[in-house]
Scaffold this motif. Structure first.
Motif, PDB file in Angstrom:
ATOM      1  N   VAL A  60       1.043  -1.278   0.214  1.00 19.88           N
ATOM      2  CA  VAL A  60       0.038   0.059  -0.126  1.00 19.88           C
ATOM      3  C   VAL A  60       1.007   1.081  -0.214  1.00 19.88           C
ATOM      4  N   PHE A  61       0.704   2.080  -1.176  1.00 14.90           N
ATOM      5  CA  PHE A  61       1.358   3.363  -1.019  1.00 14.90           C
ATOM      6  C   PHE A  61       0.486   4.437  -0.511  1.00 14.90           C
ATOM      7  N   GLU A  62       0.777   5.415   0.469  1.00 18.14           N
ATOM      8  CA  GLU A  62      -0.203   6.340   0.713  1.00 18.14           C
ATOM      9  C   GLU A  62       0.603   7.832   0.558  1.00 18.14           C
ATOM     10  N   MET A  63      -0.181   8.779  -0.165  1.00 16.63           N
ATOM     11  CA  MET A  63       0.142   9.974  -0.670  1.00 16.63           C
ATOM     12  C   MET A  63       1.692   9.985  -1.374  1.00 16.63           C
ATOM     13  N   LEU A  64       1.618   8.843  -2.254  1.00 22.58           N
ATOM     14  CA  LEU A  64       2.950   8.964  -3.259  1.00 22.58           C
ATOM     15  C   LEU A  64       2.980  10.138  -4.102  1.00 22.58           C
ATOM     16  N   GLN A  65       3.939  11.027  -3.918  1.00 22.73           N
ATOM     17  CA  GLN A  65       3.993  12.309  -4.641  1.00 22.73           C
ATOM     18  C   GLN A  65       4.254  12.082  -6.229  1.00 22.73           C
ATOM     19  N   LEU A  66       3.565  12.602  -7.092  1.00 21.72           N
ATOM     20  CA  LEU A  66       3.428  12.017  -8.487  1.00 21.72           C
ATOM     21  C   LEU A  66       4.163  13.178  -9.394  1.00 21.72           C
ATOM     22  N   ALA A  67       4.764  14.201  -8.943  1.00 22.44           N
ATOM     23  CA  ALA A  67       5.428  15.192  -9.594  1.00 22.44           C
ATOM     24  C   ALA A  67       6.547  14.828 -10.776  1.00 22.44           C
ATOM     25  N   ASP A  68       7.218  13.488 -10.143  1.00 17.63           N
ATOM     26  CA  ASP A  68       8.384  12.968 -10.996  1.00 17.63           C
ATOM     27  C   ASP A  68       7.678  11.770 -12.144  1.00 17.63           C
ATOM     28  N   PHE A  69       6.371  11.765 -12.030  1.00 19.67           N
ATOM     29  CA  PHE A  69       5.755  10.916 -12.865  1.00 19.67           C
ATOM     30  C   PHE A  69       4.695  11.450 -13.577  1.00 19.67           C
ATOM     31  N   GLY A  70       4.765  12.757 -14.247  1.00 19.25           N
ATOM     32  CA  GLY A  70       3.624  13.209 -14.808  1.00 19.25           C
ATOM     33  C   GLY A  70       2.428  13.257 -14.279  1.00 19.25           C
ATOM     34  N   ASN A  71       2.221  13.239 -12.815  1.00 17.78           N
ATOM     35  CA  ASN A  71       1.025  13.417 -12.224  1.00 17.78           C
ATOM     36  C   ASN A  71       0.110  12.206 -12.379  1.00 17.78           C
ATOM     37  N   ARG A  72       0.754  11.204 -12.507  1.00 16.85           N
ATOM     38  CA  ARG A  72      -0.020   9.886 -12.789  1.00 16.85           C
ATOM     39  C   ARG A  72       0.621   8.863 -11.714  1.00 16.85           C
ATOM     40  N   ILE A  73      -0.216   7.790 -11.672  1.00 16.13           N
ATOM     41  CA  ILE A  73       0.438   6.545 -11.001  1.00 16.13           C
ATOM     42  C   ILE A  73       1.407   5.928 -11.719  1.00 16.13           C
ATOM     43  N   PRO A  74       2.790   5.867 -11.574  1.00 13.53           N
ATOM     44  CA  PRO A  74       3.637   5.169 -12.337  1.00 13.53           C
ATOM     45  C   PRO A  74       3.603   3.634 -12.415  1.00 13.53           C
ATOM     46  N   SER A  75       4.012   3.177 -13.413  1.00 17.14           N
ATOM     47  CA  SER A  75       4.183   1.877 -13.486  1.00 17.14           C
ATOM     48  C   SER A  75       5.082   1.150 -12.714  1.00 17.14           C
ATOM     49  N   LEU A  76       4.828   0.301 -11.565  1.00 18.08           N
ATOM     50  CA  LEU A  76       5.578  -0.018 -10.716  1.00 18.08           C
ATOM     51  C   LEU A  76       6.139  -1.620 -10.986  1.00 18.08           C
ATOM     52  N   THR A  77       7.477  -1.925 -10.624  1.00 18.02           N
ATOM     53  CA  THR A  77       7.693  -3.364 -10.412  1.00 18.02           C
ATOM     54  C   THR A  77       8.669  -3.501  -9.041  1.00 18.02           C
TER      55      THR A  77
END
Length: 714
Positions: free
Chosen positions: A169-186
């Motif tokens: 669970v990610f809580e309040m992941l800051q998205l500025a580094d990812f174009g303001n979207r949830i990034p693709s994670l591995t």
């Protein structure tokens, strides 16, 4: 809070398997279990892309694997607005940042932990557990007593605990580094410590399976296809097979126990006893065998190793093994598969005695009086004769050497703690400032540091103003060796500073005369602004700065008074955050706190606003001339905070409401202040009975300049 809720995804390997496995057990295991009607097994690409679709399979993970997982819960983007306090008469500035909270299902069986996490191919979490972007993080290991995640429960009310499944669970992941979207994670998921035997994996997937097949892998993802396809692939990869054992199956390989049988041959009428042996054409054997696998040396990216035989044939056989292997182990596996395929050309039929009736397909035998080990492929009994169909087993291949190729893994640089510096310097633009300005620069003790959130207080911490984030990381450190003072009007070619930067990955460069004229290599050392033309690395994070231009923009009074340990900060437009403050701040202290990803607690610094950014620079070129009456006239040249470069040869613009000076004339024990509106003042003859001190300060809109002193002799 608006949310997106996804249903629980499908089972890892197709649900209950007891009945299916039971139906496969019997004396014709090779034909019934692993017959020609091969079903599709798992593919490497299935773990490459993160999904959020209904019914998606979640793998059962073994060992250590890198997987994308499936998003099972997420909030909408969460917008945060920060407003910086404006100067009177000017609008406030608002900045917006975005974050999201979400959960990712990782494994359909319990795990031990998670190592590195990649976002868009770059490390979001390093091997040391440090996050490169601000986020809250919780990992649920998948135990049967697993509790509901509190964040999901607070948003959804009744929600599943996903017992038996591991999720993050990610809580309040800051998205500025990812174009303001949830990034693709591995995720690098540690399900089991160390290597895992393929027989252990088989037993976990089908409880009816036992055995100790020797092949070990670094990790394995059981997903896709059926249980049978998974078991078949494991056997093919490790040179193992399955044989009936009681009510279950045992996984065996060439290292298992063997039974000796006697080949009594077959009586052929008129020709005595013969032994049956058949050899298939070489074209039935693949020319090459290619093994696809996950290469741990390449951050678990897919790798390929190939084995090739000489001779006739053109067929290539490719086997995708969703397991973590070293390059050499994958090469050895490919060569072993090819060797087994070539040995499998031979088929031998043995007529054994009544005592061989206890043998079942999958058993290992040796033939009395002959070398080699054979696997029983089929058994038939007629009368008192047991006929065994045998396939030769090959000795284990010698370990092969292979390379993973060029490894370009994601950089795992440490973020480190925030280093923040706040200071006031003369305005860096040609246009004069209309309000006091504080500059804030920051960096980290690690190379991966990117930014920190800023707050400042004008009332000693009673209230705080949000100031958004810091600018790009600055190059900063401390002074290690102090250069002697030198005139600001001449280039200092003899003096040199030595500085120690915050970490060794910071870099400085040289600048020629044209670059220096453009303002390159401007730095603050203590309270002196200077430029350096030469930056020489001394090893580690230490540098020697020479070819100096001292006392830039009116800071010559601070030249030569630095001490070891004073600040060193390079000043560039993209690394300095400018904060314009109200005039009431002059003469007071401003507290600044910064909080970055690597900070356990916010980092604080303080800046006393003495007006350096808005007061005029001190006058220069003080000189005197004696008068006939015994007095003297002192003259000077004013400077302006609106024309530092002075490229047109005429007086710089005044930049103040009026031209005014306060002059203090001290003769002996007597001092007097004189207010003048032009750059000159008279010293009386009676004051020249001894040396006379003349101190000049220019008055400006926001205050007086620093003082410049001249001693007029008697």
């Amino acid at each position: 809070m608006a949310t997106l809720v996804l249903t629980a995804v499908g089972s890892a390997v197709g649900g209950p398997i007891g009945g299916a496995i039971g139906a496969l057990i019997g004396r014709s295991v090779d034909g019934a279990v692993f017959g020609p009607q091969r079903r599709e097994g798992p593919r490497l690409v299935e773990l490459a892309v993160q999904t959020s679709s209904y019914g998606a399979q979640i793998p059962k993970l073994f060992g250590t694997m890198r997987v994308a997982g499936t998003v099972i819960w997420a909030t909408d983007l969460i917008e945060t607005r920060a407003s910086s306090r404006s100067v009177k008469g000017q609008p406030s500035t608002s900045t917006y940042s975005y974050a999201a909270s979400f959960a990712v299902l990782l494994s359909a069986r319990a795990i031990r932990g998670v190592g590195r996490i990649w976002a868009e191919g770059k490390l979001l979490r390093g091997a040391a557990g440090d996050f490169k972007t601000a986020t809250g993080f919780r990992l649920h290991l998948g135990g049967e007593d697993q509790a509901v995640d509190p964040l999901i429960a607070s948003a959804e009310g009744a929600s599943p605990a996903y017992r038996g499944c591991a999720y993050a669970v990610f809580e309040m992941l800051q998205l500025a580094d990812f174009g303001n979207r949830i990034p693709s994670l591995t995720f690098e998921v540690i399900a089991d410590e160390g290597l895992v035997l393929v027989s252990t994996i088989a037993k976990a997937l089908a409880g009816e399976v036992s055995g100790t097949a020797a092949l070990a892998v670094g990790g394995f993802a059981a997903s896709g296809g059926s249980v049978r396809a998974l078991l078949e692939m494991l056997g093919q990869a490790g040179g193992a097979w399955f044989a009936p054992s009681g009510a279950g199956l045992v996984m065996r390989d060439a290292a298992g126990v063997t039974v000796v049988v006697a080949d009594e041959g077959f009586a052929v009428e008129g020709k005595g006893v013969r032994r049956a042996r058949a050899v298939a054409a070489i074209e039935t054997v693949p020319r090459t065998v290619t093994v696809g696998y996950y290469d741990a040396a390449r951050d678990y990216q897919a790798g390929v190793q190939r084995a090739r035989r000489p001779g006739a044939g053109m067929r290539d056989e490719r086997v995708e093994v969703p397991a973590v292997l070293e390059a050499g182990a994958a090469k050895t596996m490919a060569e072993a598969m090819l060797a087994r395929a070539e040995a499998g050309r031979v088929r031998r039929t043995v007529a054994a005695g009544f005592g061989a009736m206890g043998l079942a397909p999958g058993a290992c035998v040796t033939i009395s009086g002959e070398g080699g080990v054979w696997r029983v492929a089929d058994v038939s009994i007629e009368g008192m004769v047991t006929t065994l169909g045998l396939v030769p087993l090959v000795a284990a291949s010698l370990p092969a050497s292979a390379t993973s190729g060029r490894v370009s893994g994601a950089v795992d640089a440490v973020v480190g703690a925030t280093i923040v510096r706040a200071f006031e310097v003369p305005g860096l633009e040609d246009a004069p400032l209309s309000a006091p300005r504080m500059l804030v620069v920051a960096a980290g003790t690690g190379a991966a540091w990117r930014q920190a959130a800023l707050l400042y207080s004008l009332d000693d911490g009673v209230s705080w103003v949000a100031a958004g984030a810091t600018a790009a990381p600055a190059v900063l450190g401390t002074i290690a060796v102090v250069a002697p003072g030198a005139p600001a009007a001449l280039a200092d070619l003899r003096g040199a500073f030595e500085v120690t930067l915050a970490h060794a990955d910071m870099d400085l460069g040289d600048a020629d005369a044209a670059a220096l004229d453009r303002g390159v290599n401007l730095a603050l050392l203590g309270d002196e602004l200077l430029q350096f033309g030469r930056a020489e690395p001394l090893g580690g994070a230490r540098w020697r700065l020479s070819q100096l231009l001292r006392g830039r923009r009116g800071t010559e009074a601070a030249a030569g008074i630095q001490v070891v340990g004073d600040r060193f900060v390079t000043i560039e437009a993209d690394t300095a955050r400018a904060l314009d403050l109200p005039v009431s701040v002059l003469g007071r202290e401003v507290r600044v706190i910064a909080s970055g990803v690597g900070d356990d607690t916010p980092v604080e610094t303080r800046c006393v606003m003495r007006g350096a950014s808005v007061v005029p620079p001190s006058p220069v070129h003080l000189r005197f001339s004696s008068e006939a009456d015994g007095g003297a006239t002192v003259r000077w040249t004013r400077r302006s905070r609106a024309g530092w470069r002075w490229i047109d040869g005429v007086d710089a613009p005044l930049a103040e409401e009026t031209e005014a000076y306060r002059v203090t004339i001290t003769a002996g024990a007597t001092a007097r202040d004189v207010e003048v509106a032009e750059p000159s003042v008279s010293v009386l003859a009676v004051e020249r009975v001894g040396p006379v001190s003349v101190v000049v300060r220019q008055r400006g809109i926001f205050g007086e300049s620093l003082a410049t002193e001249l001693i007029v002799p008697a």
